[in-house]
Design an enzyme around this catalytic site. Sequence first.
Site, short mmCIF file in Angstrom:
data_model
loop_
_atom_site.label_atom_id
_atom_site.label_comp_id
_atom_site.label_asym_id
_atom_site.label_seq_id
_atom_site.Cartn_x
_atom_site.Cartn_y
_atom_site.Cartn_z
N HIS A 107 47.48 -23.56 -11.34
CA HIS A 107 48.65 -23.39 -11.88
C HIS A 107 48.21 -21.49 -11.93
CE1 HIS A 107 49.20 -26.90 -14.81
NE2 HIS A 107 49.08 -27.48 -13.44
N GLU A 143 49.93 -24.54 -6.99
CA GLU A 143 50.55 -25.49 -6.92
C GLU A 143 52.36 -25.08 -7.95
OE1 GLU A 143 49.61 -28.09 -11.27
OE2 GLU A 143 51.58 -29.49 -10.93
N ASP A 177 55.11 -30.83 -7.02
CA ASP A 177 54.60 -31.10 -8.60
C ASP A 177 56.44 -32.00 -8.91
OD1 ASP A 177 55.50 -32.15 -11.50
OD2 ASP A 177 53.36 -31.36 -11.43
N ASP A 227 58.15 -27.94 -19.03
CA ASP A 227 57.01 -29.09 -18.88
C ASP A 227 56.90 -29.23 -19.21
OD1 ASP A 227 55.19 -29.85 -16.94
OD2 ASP A 227 54.22 -27.89 -16.69
N HIS A 229 56.27 -34.14 -18.47
CA HIS A 229 56.20 -35.34 -17.66
C HIS A 229 56.65 -37.01 -18.19
CE1 HIS A 229 53.01 -33.34 -16.08
NE2 HIS A 229 54.08 -32.33 -15.32
ZN ZN Z 1 52.90 -29.91 -15.55
MN MN Z 2 51.00 -31.31 -11.57
MN MN Z 3 48.66 -28.67 -12.59
#
Ligand code: ZN
Ligand code: MN
Ligand code: MN
Length: 282
Positions: A107, A143, A177, A227, A229
């Site tokens: 990140h 990312e 992502d 963020d 998922h």
């Molecule tokens: Zn994430």
């Molecule tokens: Mn990711």
């Molecule tokens: Mn990640």
Amino acid sequence: MVKIGAHVSIAGSIDRAVDRAEEIGCDTFQIFSRNPRGWRFKEISEEVAEEFKRKLKRSGMSPPVDHMPYLPNLATPKEDVYQKSVEALALELDRCEVLGIPYLVTHLGSHLDSGKEEGLNRTVDAIIKALSASENDVILLLETTSDSKNSVGGSFEDLAEIMSRVDRDDRVGACFDTCHAFVAGYDVRTEEGLDETMEKFDQTIGLERMMVVHLNDSKGPISSKLDRHEHIGLGEIGEEGFRLILNHPAIRTRPLILETPSDERRDDRGNIAKVRELAGED
Ligand code: ZN
Ligand code: MN
Ligand code: MN
């Protein structure tokens, strides 16, 4: 055939990750090579490294991917954290080399109110330092982020700027992502939006530098910067969105890694099956 896998645990010993990935039917997989929520860790013994590489070779899975732990922050204005972060990044690149892992995903960190320019400067400097402290063939993948407050690298332009200033095309690539891009404002769930997003990626970063894709649906709506998922097809990107994503040539040719939850609705095996179905392979 798409290459699909998941993030798996190293609990017990790093080589156990290979067993777990095989058990759930991965073609590729991702690990944290150590506890992602701490600074301290053990060195990898030669026996464990050999066992990891032996199992990996036998399994036929490829590529294995490593993910940086969460505490390092390459953009921080705090000097002590910054030094520790650069060191952690260099050591993690070393660990990848020892394990025969070609890609390390990271990140981009938070500038904590010191301003985006300063955050970008810090990040560029950190990456240059870590790469020269760990001279090997391991490729660092930056990312795409959810563009949350104070984050660096929320747009493809930011990522491209970091890459061009680091100027090590042989050692730096990108990890796309799907959840992060979506909540950062890239509408990957429609044909037009997806094409536009991939074109934008190509014009800024370059599609040839997208070496791994993190395949995640999103609990948060588009541009929410949240963020969170979600299982493939059960979030805001949805089944139709993922059918498009999984049939896009820029994405379906990349190693695809799930970072989706495991709960009463579905586990990794279930998400892998869903991906194969939406990619037209069941
Ligand atoms: Zn994430
Ligand atoms: Mn990711
Ligand atoms: Mn990640």
